[in-house]
Design an enzyme around this catalytic site. Structure first.
Site, short mmCIF file in Angstrom:
data_model
loop_
_atom_site.label_atom_id
_atom_site.label_comp_id
_atom_site.label_asym_id
_atom_site.label_seq_id
_atom_site.Cartn_x
_atom_site.Cartn_y
_atom_site.Cartn_z
N PHE A 40 4.83 -1.97 16.79
CA PHE A 40 4.90 -0.42 16.81
C PHE A 40 6.41 0.00 16.90
CE2 PHE A 40 1.45 -2.14 19.52
CZ PHE A 40 0.36 -1.90 18.84
N THR A 77 -10.25 -2.80 7.70
CA THR A 77 -8.77 -2.85 8.47
C THR A 77 -8.07 -1.32 8.48
OG1 THR A 77 -7.94 -3.51 6.60
CG2 THR A 77 -8.67 -5.10 7.88
N LYS A 126 0.06 3.96 -0.05
CA LYS A 126 0.95 4.59 0.76
C LYS A 126 1.40 3.91 1.96
CE LYS A 126 0.28 9.29 -1.24
NZ LYS A 126 -0.18 10.87 -0.99
N GLU A 166 1.68 4.63 10.38
CA GLU A 166 2.14 5.60 11.38
C GLU A 166 1.42 6.69 11.25
OE1 GLU A 166 6.06 3.14 10.41
OE2 GLU A 166 6.06 4.51 12.05
N LEU A 168 -6.88 -0.41 0.95
CA LEU A 168 -6.99 -1.81 0.42
C LEU A 168 -7.98 -2.49 0.86
CD1 LEU A 168 -3.30 -2.89 0.32
CD2 LEU A 168 -4.65 -2.41 -1.62
#
Lengths: 776, 327
Positions: free
Chosen positions: A256, A667, A734, A738, A663
Site C-alpha cells: 500500500f 483478481t 492502466k 489505487e 487482465l
C-alpha cells in the site's frame, strides 16, 4: 506478426487474459508453502530487534548497553556510537538523492532524537526471544525537549514549500486567474476538510533478512514493493556495486505504499549482519510498523469553488496544510486530481507545511488522489444540493473532454459509461433528491456517489521469456506481487502471448537477478510488466518466424516473416492457416531445446506502437506523448445511519471503472473491492492519533487502530467498462491498485449527508461526529 | 518482554501459593490480556502460573441461579443454552466482545480482570499513574475520546474495557475468590472493581495470590428479560464507546424491577442504581427511559474529546430499554 496482440479484440475462442482465473499461487499460500521474506531458514540465522526512542525530541544523554550485552545469546548491540560508517547516508541532500531514500535521516547516525519511535539501538541475538528481552535491557537516558506534534500546534511554524512530495510536485500551481474568476462567479463555496493520519498496516510488517555471501556481496530477503529500488538504495548506502547486492521478494503480504522505498531498518539489518558475520533477520513489531515505514500525513484542505448558476465550475482554489518531518518537504499532492477532474477554466493550489517531530510521511494508496478526491467530490456534492441538480448531472455538466490541467486529449476515458452503468446497477434514478428524509425504521438511509481518477504513471521495465521445445515456458521479470495477483495475470499474459495453456507457463518475479521491472507502486506494475512480457514473447516469435522461413524443411520456408502469424503455438501463414507448423516441431528439428526473447514494456508505447520488439517510431512516440493518460471510475454507496447511536454502516456498494484492459476478471474485482474497503476504512474509522504534547502515537496496534472487519462491509458490486486504450502501453493496461480507493471516502460522506443532512468533512466519520443528527 | 519461568498448577492451593509467594508472579489462564501487556512491557512477571488445569469449570443451574466456573471460555459461556435462555445479557455481552479467536481462549475470570485499553497505559514511554503511580495522566488533556466520563479522577480516567462484567454487575453477580490459604470469600461484583481515586494502580479488591473461582448470578425475571447493546467505531471487534446492559421485569406496562449498567463510559463496570430507581415502579415509556438515562449520567465528568459520550451513553441506554421493553 500481426499488428495487435491476437487476444486484444474480444474473441469467440476463450483466451486466458481477462478470464477469472484462480490465483496460480493461491494453493501455495493457503498451504503455507509461499515463502515470505521473514521465512527463509538460513543456516546460522540470528535475530535483530530494534529499541526505539521513548521521546519525540531531544538528545540521547547516555546509552547503557552493558546489561543487554551480558544477556544470554546476545551477539551485538548497535547504537549511534558504534554503527559502522556507511558510504552514504540520506542525512544530506546528495546522499538522500543517490540512495533514493524516503526520509532525510538515518537513525543510529546521531544522538539527536527527532521523532518518537526512532530506533536508538539494534540488538542481535541467537534467538528472537533473547534479542527481544535484551532490547528491554538497553538503558537510554534522554535530554527531552518539547516536541511539535503537528501543524495544529500553536508553536508550529508554517511555511510554503517550493516543491512537495519529495521534490516531485509543485508547492504552488496556477492556471488562469482563479481569484478573479471567483470574484465574478454567482456561486461561491468554501469548505474545510481534515484527514486523520492513516497507516498502511499491511498484514505482513516490514521485514529484512540479510546475509553476506562474501565480504562484498549481500543478499537481502526483503518485504518490499520493488527489489530494484531497494537494491539501488542498499548499494549506495553500503558503497557496493549494484550487482553485488541481491534483493529477493517472492511474496509480499501487502504494501500500500509503505514498502515502496528502502526504509532505515533494512540497511541497519544489513550492517548488523556484516558485524556479526551471520545472517540477521529483523521483523518490525506492529507497534514499530507505525513509526518505521511512513504514513499518510495529517492534513487540512480548504477548497473554494466558483460556479455559474447552471453549476458550471469557474474557479477552483485549493489549499492544503499538513505536517512533515524535520528534514523533508513531503506532502501528498492532493491538488493534481482537483486540477483535472472537471472542466474548469481556472485553478490555483497552495501547499503549506509545518515541521513536526514525526518521521517523513510517504505514499499511501492513491497518494494525493484519495484525500484530494474527498475534498473535490464533497464540494461537487455541495454544489449539486445547493443548485438542486442531481450529483451525477452536476458532474456531467462539468465533464472534462480533455485534461484541463494540460490541455491534452485523454488517451481514453470511459467516465460517462461508468456513471451510467453505476447508476443503473445501483438504481440511482430512484434517489430522493432531498437529504435527510429517507428512513428505514430508526435509521436514516442515504445514497452518495463520487468520481474516481488515477493517472497511468510513466514507467518501463523488461521481461524475459524462455520457451522450451517441450511446450512449456519460463517467464521472468523482477516485479513484485503485492498479493494482488501479479503472478497470476502475468502467467495469463505469457500464456496467450506464447499460445500455451497457462499451466505450461511458470512466471517468476521478485529477484534482482531477473530483468528489471519497476516498483509495484503507482499502479504501474500490471501495465508495465504485462507489456514487457508481451514484448518478450513477440521477440521469441520473431526469432522463430525467422528460423522457420529460413528452414528448408519448414512449410513456411521462404515465406515473408510479415505474412506469418502465431495461433495457439502454431506458426502459420495469415492467408493460408493450413500452411504452417507447431513451434515444438520447428525447434526440435533445429536442435533447439529452448529459445529466449526479451522485451521492454514502456509507458506511452501503445499496442499500435509496440507491435514489434523494436521501439516505437519517433512519430508514434510524439503522438503518445500528446495524451493525458488516466483511469476513471465512479463509486455508489448506500449508508444506514443511526442518528441516536452515531453509527454509519455501508449497506450497498457499486464501483464501475474504465481502466483499460482488465487482465483477470477475478483478481481485478478483488483488487477493486480491497481498495474500496481501504477507502471505507479511511472514511469511517481509520485514524492514528498522535498525542499533542508528546508527539507519540497512542493507538499503534490493530486493536485500537480500526480497519474494517467483514461485518462492516456489504456485498460489493464491481464492474469494468470495456476500454481499449491504444496509447498507454503494449497491453493497453492502466492498472487498478489505487483508483479503487479514489473517491471512496467522498462517496461515503456524500451518502452520510444524503442520509442525515449533515456534512461531515472531518475524516474519519466516527459516531461522535454523527451524534446530534436528527432527521430533517 | 522479559524472561519468566512457567509453572503449571494442578491444584488451586499450589497456584495461589506460588503466586502469593513469588514477587512479580502472575496467574495465566487464556493469556489474552496478560501476554499482550507483557509483550508491551506494561506488565513484567518473573513467573507465570498456569491455572488452566484447575477445576474451575462448569456452567450450571444452582438452586438460586447460575454458576459459571472462572476457567470457562468466553465462547462456551456465550453459547451455553442455559445462559442464552435465562441470562441473554450475559450471552450477548460475551459474543459481542473481542473476536472468535480471542473468545475461544479468554477465560471468564480473566475477562472480568481485563485491563484498560487507554493508550497511555499501554505504552511505557508515556507517564501513567496506573502503571507508574505518581507519574501523571496525559489523558486528562490529551487523547481521551475513548476514556471514561464516569468514576474518573485527576489521576486517571481510564475506561474499564470489558463487556461481560457490565452485564454481570447489572445482574447482581457475586464472585467466589480463594486465597493461598485455601480460604474462600464472596465479593459482589459491584464492589470488586474500584474507581481510581488517587490510587489508579489498584483496580480491584483482589489480593495477591487470590483467584477467582466462580461467578454466581441470581435468577430473576429481569435476568430472563435482558439485553446488551454495544456501540463502537466498527461493527465488530472493537471496544465499546458506550454500552448498556439492561434487565426489565415489566408487568401491565409498569416496571416491577430494572437493572442497568453502562460500559465503555466508566472507570469500572458502571452499575447505575440511580437509573434503576427512576425505572422501578414507573411506566415503561420513552419518557421514563429518558429520565433514567439522564439519571445514569448525572455525575458525568467529560473531557474535551469524550463529551459526546454523555449523549451517546444516554441514547444507548434508552435504545436498549426501548428495544427490550418492546421485545
Amino acid at each position: 506478426m500481426e499488428n495487435e496482440p491476437a487476444f486484444f479484440e474480444t474473441s469467440p475462442t476463450p483466451s486466458s487474459v481477462g478470464q477469472p482465473m484462480n490465483r496460480v499461487d493461491g494453493r501455495d499460500k493457503v498451504m503455507g508453502r509461499a515463502k515470505y521474506s521473514a521465512e527463509y531458514p538460513l543456516p546460522g540465522l540470528t535475530y535483530g530487534v530494534l529499541k526505539t526512542s521513548d521521546i519525540a525530541k531531544g538528545k540521547i544523554q547516555n546509552i547503557d548497553t552493558s546489561a543487554a550485552a551480558k544477556a544470554p545469546g546476545v551477539l551485538a548491540i548497535y547504537t549511534h556510537l558504534n554503527l559502522p560508517k556507511l558510504a552514504k547516508t540520506p542525512n544530506d541532500a546528495d546522499g538522500k538523492k543517490a540512495i533514493g531514500a524516503p526520509m532525510g535521516f538515518l537513525p543510529l547516525t546521531s544522538d539527536v532524537i527527532y521523532y518518537a519511535g526512532q530506533p536508538v539501538a539494534l540488538v542481535v541475538a541467537d534467538t528472537f526471544e533473547r534479542a527481544t528481552q535484551a532490547a528491554t535491557l538497553v538503558r537510554v537516558t534522554y535530554a527531552a525537549e518539547q516536541p511539535i506534534a503537528a501543524y495544529t500546534d500553536p508553536k508550529a511554524q508554517l511555511f510554503n514549500p517550493e516543491k512537495i512530495q519529495d521534490g516531485k510536485a509543485d508547492g504552488y500551481t496556477r492556471r488562469g486567474d482563479a481569484r478573479a474568476a471567483l470574484a465574478s462567479s454567482p456561486i461561491k463555496m468554501t469548505a474545510v476538510y481534515t484527514h486523520a493520519i492513516n497507516h498502511h498496516n499491511p498484514m505482513e510488517p516490514g521485514s529484512t533478512t540479510a546475509i553476506w555471501e562474501a565480504p562484498d556481496r549481500l543478499t537481502v530477503y526483503e518485504s518490499t514493493q520493488g527489489v530494484t529500488r531497494t537494491q539501488k538504495s542498499l548499494a549506495a548506502m553500503l558503497g557496493l556495486p549494484q550487482d553485488q547486492v541481491r534483493v529477493v521478494t517472492k511474496f509480499l503480504g501487502g504494501g500500500f505504499g509503505c514498502k515502496g522505498s528502502c526504509w532505515p531498518h533494512t540497511v541497519l539489518t544489513a550492517q548488523a549482519a556484516k558485524g556479526v558475520g551471520r545472517p540477521v533477520k529483523l521483523v518490525l513489531s506492529r507497534k514499530q510498523q507505525f513509526t518505521s515505514m511512513g504514513h499518510r500525513e495529517d492534513q487540512t484542505q480548504t477548497l473554494t469553488l466558483g460556479a455559474t448558476n447552471e453549476g458550471k465550475l469557474t474557479a477552483l482554489i485549493h489549499e492544503k496544510t499538513s505536517t512533515t518531518s524535520p528534514w523533508d518537504n513531503y506532502a501528498e499532492s492532493n491538488s493534481k486530481i482537483i486540477n483535472l477532474l472537471y472542466e474548469c477554466p481556472t485553478f490555483e493550489s497552495h501547499y503549506q507545511l509545518a515541521r513536526g517531530n514525526v518521521m517523513t510521511s510517504t505514499f499511501t494508496r492513491a497518494p494525493g488522489e484519495a484525500p484530494g478526491s474527498f475534498a473535490i467530490e464533497c464540494s461537487m456534492d455541495d454544489l449539486a444540493y445547493q443548485l438542486g441538480i442531481d450529483p451525477i448531472e452536476i458532474r456531467l455538466r462539468n465533464y472534462a473532454e480533455k485534461d484541463p490541467s494540460t490541455g491534452q486529449a485523454w488517451s481514453s476515458k470511459s467516465l460517462r459509461q461508468c456513471y451510467a452503468r453505476g447508476a443503473e446497477l445501483f438504481g440511482w434514478s430512484k434517489r430522493n433528491p432531498k437529504a435527510g428524509v429517507t428512513k428505514d425504521g430508526r435509521t436514516l438511509v442515504g445514497w452518495g456517489m463520487a468520481t474516481a481518477s488515477y493517472p497511468v504513471h510513466s514507467s518501463q521495465g523488461t521481461a524475459r521469456v524462455r520457451l522450451f521445445a517441450d511446450g512449456h515456458a519460463v517467464v521472468q521479470a523482477g516485479a513484485t506481487d503485492l498479493g494482488t495477483g501479479t503472478y497470476t495475470v502475468m502467467t495469463q499474459v505469457a500464456a496467450d502471448s506464447l499460445g500455451l495453456p497457462p499451466e505450461k507457463v511458470r512466471f517468476e518475479l521478485g529477484d534482482t537477478r531477473l530483468p528489471t521491472a519497476p516498483n509495484s507502486g503507482g499502479s504501474v506494475a500490471a501495465g508495465t510488466v504485462s507489456s514487457s512480457v508481451y514484448m518478450a514473447a513477440q521477440d521469441v516469435w520473431q526469432k522463430l518466424t525467422k528460423m522457420a522461413t529460413q528452414d528448408p524443411k519448414s512449410p513456411l520456408f521462404k515465406a515473408k516473416p510479415e505474412d506469418v502469424t502465431m495461433e495457439k503455438g502454431r506458426l502459420q501463414l495469415k492467408k493460408d492457416p493450413s500452411k504452417g507448423e507447431d513451434f515444438m516441431a520447428l525447434m526440435k528439428r533445429g536442435g533447439l531445446d529452448d529459445i529466449e526473447g526479451s522485451g521492454q514494456g514502456k509507458y506511452g508505447a501503445g499496442y499500435e506502437a509496440g507491435q514489434s520488439a523494436n521501439a516505437a517510431s519517433d512519430a508514434h512516440k510524439d503522438e503518445a506523448g500528446q495524451h493525458s493518460m488516466h483511469s476513471f471510475g465512479a463509486h455508489f454507496c448506500e449508508v444506514h445511519v443511526d442518528p441516536d447511536l452515531g453509527t454509519v454502516r455501508v449497506t450497498r456498494w457499486v464501483s464501475v471503472h474504465g481502466a483499460g484492459r482488465i487482465l483477470n476478471a477475478k483478481t481485478a474485482r478483488s483488487q477493486i473491492i480491497g481498495g474500496s474497503i481501504f477507502g471505507i476504512g479511511a472514511a469511517l474509522m481509520e485514524a492514528t492519533v498522535r498525542d499533542p504534547h508528546y508527539a507519540r502515537y497512542v493507538n499503534s496496534d490493530l486493536g485500537d487502530y480500526h480497519i474494517p472487519v467483514n461485518a462492516d462491509i456489504p456485498d460489493m458490486t464491481v464492474e469494468f467498462i470495456d476500454e481499449h486504450d491504444p496509447y498507454i502501453n503494449a497491453m493497453g493496461v492502466k492498472g487498478i491498485g489505487e483508483i479503487s480507493m479514489v473517491g471512496v471516502s467522498a462517496a461515503v460522506a456524500n451518502a452520510v449527508f444524503h442520509a442525515t443532512g449533515k456534512r461531515v468533512r472531518d475524516l474519519p466519520i466516527t459516531p461522535d461526529k454523527i451524534l446530534g443528527t436528527k432527521a430533517v | 518482554m522479559n524472561n519468566f519461568t512457567y509453572l503449571q498448577a494442578t491444584a488451586a492451593k499450589d497456584a495461589t501459593a506460588a503466586v502469593a509467594g513469588t514477587k512479580e508472579a502472575a496467574f495465566i489462564a487464556g493469556g489474552t490480556t496478560l501476554l499482550d501487556l507483557m509483550k508491551l512491557d506494561v506488565e513484567n512477571h518473573s513467573q507465570l502460573v498456569d491455572i488452566n488445569m484447575l477445576a474451575f469449570k462448569g456452567v450450571e443451574q444452582t438452586a438460586d441461579g447460575l454458576r459459571i466456573g472462572a476457567l470457562e471460555r468466553m465462547s462456551d459461556v456465550g453459547e451455553n443454552p442455559l445462559v442464552l435462555q435465562n441470562y441473554p445479557v450475559i450471552s450477548q455481552s460475551l459474543l459481542l466482545a473481542a473476536s472468535p479467536q480471542l473468545r475461544n481462549m479468554a477465560s471468564i475470570g480473566g475477562n472480568i480482570l481485563q485491563r484498560t485499553r487507554c493508550g497511555y497505559f499501554r505504552d511505557t514511554a508515556f507517564p501513567c499513574n496506573k502503571r507508574q503511580p505518581g507519574s501523571g495522566c496525559p489523558a486528562q488533556d490529551g487523547e481521551n475520546r475513548g476514556l471514561a466520563i464516569l468514576g474518573g479522577s485527576k489521576s486517571c480516567i481510564a475506561t474499564y474495557p470489558g463487556d461481560l462484567a457490565v452485564a454481570l454487575v447489572a445482574l447482581d453477580a457475586v464472585l467466589l475468590l480463594e486465597n493461598s490459604k485455601g480460604k474462600q470469600r464472596r465479593v459482589p461484583l459491584v464492589d470488586f472493581h474500584v474507581v481510581p481515586g488517587s490510587t489508579p494502580q489498584r483496580e480491584t479488591v483482589i489480593e495477591p495470590g487470590e483467584l477467582i473461582v466462580s461467578v454466581t448470578v441470581p435468577a430473576a425475571a429481569h435476568a430472563r428479560k435482558s439485553m446488551y447493546l454495544k456501540v463502537r467505531d466498527r461493527a465488530s471487534y472493537a471496544f465499546a464507546l458506550a454500552s448498556a446492559a439492561v434487565g426489565l421485569d415489566v408487568q401491565g406496562g409498569q416496571i416491577r424491577s430494572a437493572r442497568v449498567a453502562l460500559g465503555g463510559v466508566g472507570t469500572k463496570p458502571w452499575r447505575s442504581l440511580a437509573a434503576e430507581k427512576v425505572l422501578t415502579g414507573a411506566p415503561a415509556t420513552e419518557a421514563t427511559f429518558r429520565a433514567a438515562a439522564a439519571a445514569a449520567v448525572r455525575d458525568a465528568q467529560p473531557h474535551e474529546q469524550n463529551r459526546f459520550k454523555v449523549e451517546l451513553a444516554q441514547n444507548t441506554l434508552v435504545r436498549a430499554l426501548t428495544e427490550l421493553s418492546a421485545a
